[in-house]
Design a protein around this motif. Structure first.
Motif, PDB file in Angstrom:
ATOM      1  N   UNK A  49       0.920  -1.146   0.271  1.00 49.30           N
ATOM      2  CA  UNK A  49      -0.161   0.199  -0.123  1.00 49.30           C
ATOM      3  C   UNK A  49       0.872   1.475   0.046  1.00 49.30           C
ATOM      4  N   UNK A  50       0.298   2.061  -0.361  1.00 50.06           N
ATOM      5  CA  UNK A  50       0.943   3.759  -0.473  1.00 50.06           C
ATOM      6  C   UNK A  50       0.107   4.346   0.475  1.00 50.06           C
ATOM      7  N   UNK A  51       1.711   5.275   1.209  1.00 50.64           N
ATOM      8  CA  UNK A  51       1.207   5.559   2.144  1.00 50.64           C
ATOM      9  C   UNK A  51       2.047   7.241   1.746  1.00 50.64           C
ATOM     10  N   UNK A  52       1.498   8.171   1.656  1.00 53.45           N
ATOM     11  CA  UNK A  52       2.070   9.620   1.514  1.00 53.45           C
ATOM     12  C   UNK A  52       2.044   9.999   2.746  1.00 53.45           C
ATOM     13  N   UNK A  53       3.472  10.570   3.385  1.00 53.85           N
ATOM     14  CA  UNK A  53       3.920  11.219   4.686  1.00 53.85           C
ATOM     15  C   UNK A  53       3.868  12.617   3.625  1.00 53.85           C
ATOM     16  N   UNK A  54       3.380  13.194   5.300  1.00 57.12           N
ATOM     17  CA  UNK A  54       4.112  14.751   5.105  1.00 57.12           C
ATOM     18  C   UNK A  54       4.363  15.474   6.545  1.00 57.12           C
ATOM     19  N   UNK A  55       4.917  15.815   6.131  1.00 55.79           N
ATOM     20  CA  UNK A  55       5.634  16.672   8.073  1.00 55.79           C
ATOM     21  C   UNK A  55       5.714  18.228   8.025  1.00 55.79           C
ATOM     22  N   UNK A  56       5.768  18.280   9.536  1.00 62.43           N
ATOM     23  CA  UNK A  56       6.314  20.123   9.148  1.00 62.43           C
ATOM     24  C   UNK A  56       6.907  20.060  10.621  1.00 62.43           C
ATOM     25  N   UNK A  57       8.221  20.346  11.093  1.00 63.70           N
ATOM     26  CA  UNK A  57       8.977  19.812  12.394  1.00 63.70           C
ATOM     27  C   UNK A  57       9.642  21.523  12.640  1.00 63.70           C
ATOM     28  N   UNK A  58       9.448  21.806  13.391  1.00 65.33           N
ATOM     29  CA  UNK A  58       9.803  23.538  13.841  1.00 65.33           C
ATOM     30  C   UNK A  58      10.970  22.784  14.149  1.00 65.33           C
ATOM     31  N   UNK A  59      11.551  24.176  13.688  1.00 67.84           N
ATOM     32  CA  UNK A  59      13.508  24.124  13.017  1.00 67.84           C
ATOM     33  C   UNK A  59      13.512  25.185  14.315  1.00 67.84           C
ATOM     34  N   UNK A  60      13.443  26.200  15.200  1.00 65.64           N
ATOM     35  CA  UNK A  60      13.950  26.627  15.182  1.00 65.64           C
ATOM     36  C   UNK A  60      15.058  26.961  16.351  1.00 65.64           C
ATOM     37  N   UNK A  61      15.144  25.301  17.207  1.00 68.60           N
ATOM     38  CA  UNK A  61      15.854  25.086  17.867  1.00 68.60           C
ATOM     39  C   UNK A  61      16.626  23.859  17.196  1.00 68.60           C
ATOM     40  N   UNK A  62      17.785  23.509  17.770  1.00 71.32           N
ATOM     41  CA  UNK A  62      18.312  22.407  17.321  1.00 71.32           C
ATOM     42  C   UNK A  62      17.621  21.392  17.639  1.00 71.32           C
ATOM     43  N   UNK A  63      17.600  21.162  17.979  1.00 69.84           N
ATOM     44  CA  UNK A  63      16.422  19.912  19.357  1.00 69.84           C
ATOM     45  C   UNK A  63      15.694  19.771  17.680  1.00 69.84           C
ATOM     46  N   UNK A  64      14.727  20.559  17.213  1.00 65.63           N
ATOM     47  CA  UNK A  64      13.895  20.786  15.839  1.00 65.63           C
ATOM     48  C   UNK A  64      15.133  20.133  14.463  1.00 65.63           C
ATOM     49  N   UNK A  65      16.112  20.621  14.534  1.00 63.54           N
ATOM     50  CA  UNK A  65      16.719  20.237  13.216  1.00 63.54           C
ATOM     51  C   UNK A  65      16.836  18.869  13.505  1.00 63.54           C
ATOM     52  N   UNK A  66      17.491  18.717  14.211  1.00 61.51           N
ATOM     53  CA  UNK A  66      17.328  16.890  14.462  1.00 61.51           C
ATOM     54  C   UNK A  66      16.979  16.045  14.452  1.00 61.51           C
ATOM     55  N   UNK A  67      15.363  16.590  14.829  1.00 57.54           N
ATOM     56  CA  UNK A  67      14.233  16.098  14.458  1.00 57.54           C
ATOM     57  C   UNK A  67      13.451  16.196  13.033  1.00 57.54           C
ATOM     58  N   UNK A  68      13.951  16.845  12.434  1.00 55.91           N
ATOM     59  CA  UNK A  68      13.985  16.816  10.815  1.00 55.91           C
ATOM     60  C   UNK A  68      14.634  16.567  10.072  1.00 55.91           C
ATOM     61  N   UNK A  69      15.967  15.711  10.541  1.00 59.22           N
ATOM     62  CA  UNK A  69      16.818  15.529  10.182  1.00 59.22           C
ATOM     63  C   UNK A  69      16.287  13.786  10.396  1.00 59.22           C
TER      64      UNK A  69
END
Lengths: 96, 96
Positions: B1-21
């Motif tokens: 099955x095909x699942x489309x994953x769209x995400x929005x991660x808050x990158x204002x903090x270093x932790x957020x940039x880590x979560x995005x990666x």
């Protein structure tokens, strides 16, 4: 019917930044932004033809891209949201 | 099955940039990037449970969001691409 519109517009040039704003504006008129460059557009077939034509007319096909996902009538059971900003339900009760 | 994953991660903090990666890495392992923060993931039900759990475990639910669109088995007729970077067909012929 629900159509998910995802776009990627090259913003290296001033013209590209203009195209991005224009694409976003077209989508805002017909739908709800759910991610930075992803909109859920609840449209009837005629509205879709009009929106699609306008979007395709704006982008530069060699550098930009549009991706349409047709989620159909029972779209609600095809979507799951986790986390912040769940977004409103375009077919839900109007709270005034 | 095909699942489309769209995400929005808050990158204002270093932790957020880590979560995005981390979110991007998880999606890259299972799918194809079609937009900046949109991936098409062709998975079986067990793989989906594992990917979903991993993604939900990474994000900060108060600032980030994930949106999953279940396109089902006949996903190809639900998708239209216009413009650059059409992306490969995960179920198409393997060109070696």
């Amino acid at each position: 019917m629900m159509v998910l519109v995802a776009y990627d517009v090259n913003t290296e040039t001033k013209a590209g930044r203009g195209r991005l704003r224009h694409v976003a504006k077209l989508c805002e008129n017909r739908g709800q932004r759910v991610q930075n460059s992803v909109f859920e557009c609840l449209v009837d077939p005629a509205q879709w033809v009009e929106l699609r034509q306008a979007l395709v007319g704006v982008i530069a096909e060699d550098t930009d891209s549009l991706r349409f996902y047709f989620l159909g009538k029972n779209w609600k059971r095809r979507v799951e949201h986790v986390g912040a900003k769940p977004g409103y339900d375009p077919q839900g009760p109007m709270i005034v």
